[in-house]
Write a protein that holds these residues in place. Structure first.
Motif, PDB file in Angstrom:
ATOM      1  N   THR A  13      -1.813  -3.417 -22.318  1.00  0.00           N
ATOM      2  CA  THR A  13      -2.784  -3.672 -21.268  1.00  0.00           C
ATOM      3  C   THR A  13      -2.383  -4.852 -20.400  1.00  0.00           C
ATOM      4  OG1 THR A  13      -4.029  -5.012 -22.825  1.00  0.00           O
ATOM      5  CG2 THR A  13      -4.692  -2.711 -22.585  1.00  0.00           C
ATOM      6  N   VAL A  14      -1.512  -5.712 -20.864  1.00  0.00           N
ATOM      7  CA  VAL A  14      -1.047  -6.867 -20.117  1.00  0.00           C
ATOM      8  C   VAL A  14       0.417  -6.618 -19.754  1.00  0.00           C
ATOM      9  CG1 VAL A  14      -0.648  -9.348 -20.196  1.00  0.00           C
ATOM     10  CG2 VAL A  14      -2.617  -8.364 -21.388  1.00  0.00           C
ATOM     11  N   THR A  15       0.785  -6.878 -18.500  1.00  0.00           N
ATOM     12  CA  THR A  15       2.156  -6.642 -18.067  1.00  0.00           C
ATOM     13  C   THR A  15       3.108  -7.615 -18.751  1.00  0.00           C
ATOM     14  OG1 THR A  15       1.361  -5.895 -15.940  1.00  0.00           O
ATOM     15  CG2 THR A  15       3.676  -6.484 -16.070  1.00  0.00           C
ATOM     16  N   SER A  16       4.115  -7.092 -19.401  1.00  0.00           N
ATOM     17  CA  SER A  16       5.113  -7.892 -20.090  1.00  0.00           C
ATOM     18  C   SER A  16       6.326  -7.019 -20.334  1.00  0.00           C
ATOM     19  CB  SER A  16       4.565  -8.416 -21.414  1.00  0.00           C
ATOM     20  OG  SER A  16       5.492  -9.246 -22.038  1.00  0.00           O
ATOM     21  N   ARG A  17       7.452  -7.649 -20.598  1.00  0.00           N
ATOM     22  CA  ARG A  17       8.670  -6.874 -20.842  1.00  0.00           C
ATOM     23  C   ARG A  17       8.776  -6.414 -22.294  1.00  0.00           C
ATOM     24  NH1 ARG A  17      12.496 -11.210 -18.715  1.00  0.00           N
ATOM     25  NH2 ARG A  17      10.913 -12.052 -17.378  1.00  0.00           N
ATOM     26  N   ILE A  18       8.259  -7.186 -23.226  1.00  0.00           N
ATOM     27  CA  ILE A  18       8.429  -6.916 -24.649  1.00  0.00           C
ATOM     28  C   ILE A  18       7.048  -6.851 -25.306  1.00  0.00           C
ATOM     29  CG2 ILE A  18       9.577  -7.681 -26.762  1.00  0.00           C
ATOM     30  CD1 ILE A  18      11.488  -7.379 -24.382  1.00  0.00           C
ATOM     31  N   SER A  19       6.811  -5.857 -26.170  1.00  0.00           N
ATOM     32  CA  SER A  19       5.512  -5.781 -26.836  1.00  0.00           C
ATOM     33  C   SER A  19       5.640  -5.118 -28.196  1.00  0.00           C
ATOM     34  CB  SER A  19       4.508  -5.003 -25.983  1.00  0.00           C
ATOM     35  OG  SER A  19       4.857  -3.630 -25.957  1.00  0.00           O
ATOM     36  N   HIS A  20       4.662  -5.416 -29.040  1.00  0.00           N
ATOM     37  CA  HIS A  20       4.521  -4.660 -30.279  1.00  0.00           C
ATOM     38  C   HIS A  20       3.046  -4.458 -30.526  1.00  0.00           C
ATOM     39  CE1 HIS A  20       2.979  -7.058 -33.683  1.00  0.00           C
ATOM     40  NE2 HIS A  20       3.396  -8.090 -32.996  1.00  0.00           N
ATOM     41  N   LYS A  21       2.736  -3.388 -31.234  1.00  0.00           N
ATOM     42  CA  LYS A  21       1.351  -3.041 -31.471  1.00  0.00           C
ATOM     43  C   LYS A  21       1.211  -2.510 -32.890  1.00  0.00           C
ATOM     44  CE  LYS A  21      -0.759  -1.045 -28.120  1.00  0.00           C
ATOM     45  NZ  LYS A  21      -1.252  -0.075 -27.121  1.00  0.00           N
ATOM     46  N   ILE A  22       0.143  -2.927 -33.558  1.00  0.00           N
ATOM     47  CA  ILE A  22      -0.217  -2.393 -34.865  1.00  0.00           C
ATOM     48  C   ILE A  22      -1.578  -1.723 -34.692  1.00  0.00           C
ATOM     49  CG2 ILE A  22      -0.728  -2.899 -37.284  1.00  0.00           C
ATOM     50  CD1 ILE A  22       0.825  -5.575 -36.857  1.00  0.00           C
ATOM     51  N   VAL A  23      -1.666  -0.444 -34.999  1.00  0.00           N
ATOM     52  CA  VAL A  23      -2.921   0.288 -34.943  1.00  0.00           C
ATOM     53  C   VAL A  23      -3.229   0.711 -36.368  1.00  0.00           C
ATOM     54  CG1 VAL A  23      -4.150   2.274 -33.977  1.00  0.00           C
ATOM     55  CG2 VAL A  23      -2.319   1.174 -32.654  1.00  0.00           C
ATOM     56  N   PHE A  24      -4.429   0.399 -36.841  1.00  0.00           N
ATOM     57  CA  PHE A  24      -4.746   0.764 -38.219  1.00  0.00           C
ATOM     58  C   PHE A  24      -6.198   1.165 -38.361  1.00  0.00           C
ATOM     59  CE2 PHE A  24      -5.156  -3.737 -37.648  1.00  0.00           C
ATOM     60  CZ  PHE A  24      -6.357  -4.069 -38.263  1.00  0.00           C
ATOM     61  N   GLU A  25      -6.459   1.929 -39.408  1.00  0.00           N
ATOM     62  CA  GLU A  25      -7.806   2.396 -39.709  1.00  0.00           C
ATOM     63  C   GLU A  25      -8.174   1.964 -41.119  1.00  0.00           C
ATOM     64  OE1 GLU A  25     -10.502   6.454 -39.881  1.00  0.00           O
ATOM     65  OE2 GLU A  25      -8.396   6.580 -39.310  1.00  0.00           O
ATOM     66  N   LEU A  26      -9.352   1.390 -41.227  1.00  0.00           N
ATOM     67  CA  LEU A  26      -9.876   0.994 -42.530  1.00  0.00           C
ATOM     68  C   LEU A  26     -10.881   2.036 -42.983  1.00  0.00           C
ATOM     69  CD1 LEU A  26     -10.599  -2.756 -41.798  1.00  0.00           C
ATOM     70  CD2 LEU A  26      -8.666  -1.817 -43.029  1.00  0.00           C
ATOM     71  N   ARG A  27     -10.861   2.344 -44.253  1.00  0.00           N
ATOM     72  CA  ARG A  27     -11.818   3.295 -44.771  1.00  0.00           C
ATOM     73  C   ARG A  27     -12.280   2.873 -46.143  1.00  0.00           C
ATOM     74  NH1 ARG A  27     -10.681   9.266 -43.767  1.00  0.00           N
ATOM     75  NH2 ARG A  27     -10.948   8.653 -41.642  1.00  0.00           N
TER      76      ARG A  27
END
Length: 108
Positions: A13-27
């Motif tokens: 969502t923010v302009t940048s050259r390098i990124s990483h993302k962790i998406v997780f679900e708790l149950r």
């Protein structure tokens, strides 16, 4: 479950050259998780020239969270991956009821 998480795995969502993302679900989503997560994420933001580090909770499904970090330099992001703060967050996630998780990186 992967399809539900993949919807969150869009461009940063923010302009940048390098990124990483962790998406997780708790149950099930533990109530104490929401209050414990902000301090862990806050420790990551000022480190390693990170331009943005944040967490978002899905409005439609309260069990899904996204943690995203953005950098201007690959080397600083790589150092982040071995940081004690990131390992503390990962260990915390391991201790919770993580049902499903995805990791992605762009611009490397």
């Amino acid at each position: 479950m992967t399809n539900r998480l993949s919807a969150w795995n869009s461009k940063p969502t923010v302009t940048s050259r390098i990124s990483h993302k962790i998406v997780f679900e708790l149950r099930p989503p533990p109530e104490e998780f929401g209050s414990a997560l902000p301090p862990l994420v806050a420790q990551l933001s000022p480190n390693f020239d990170c331009t943005h580090y944040g967490r978002t909770r899905c409005k439609k499904d309260k069990s899904i969270w996204v943690i995203e970090g953005l950098w201007d330099c690959t080397k600083t992001m790589e150092r982040h991956f071995s940081s004690p703060a990131l390992h503390a967050l990962i260990n915390y996630l391991k201790s919770m009821s993580v049902y499903c998780a995805e990791f992605s990186a762009e611009g490397i």
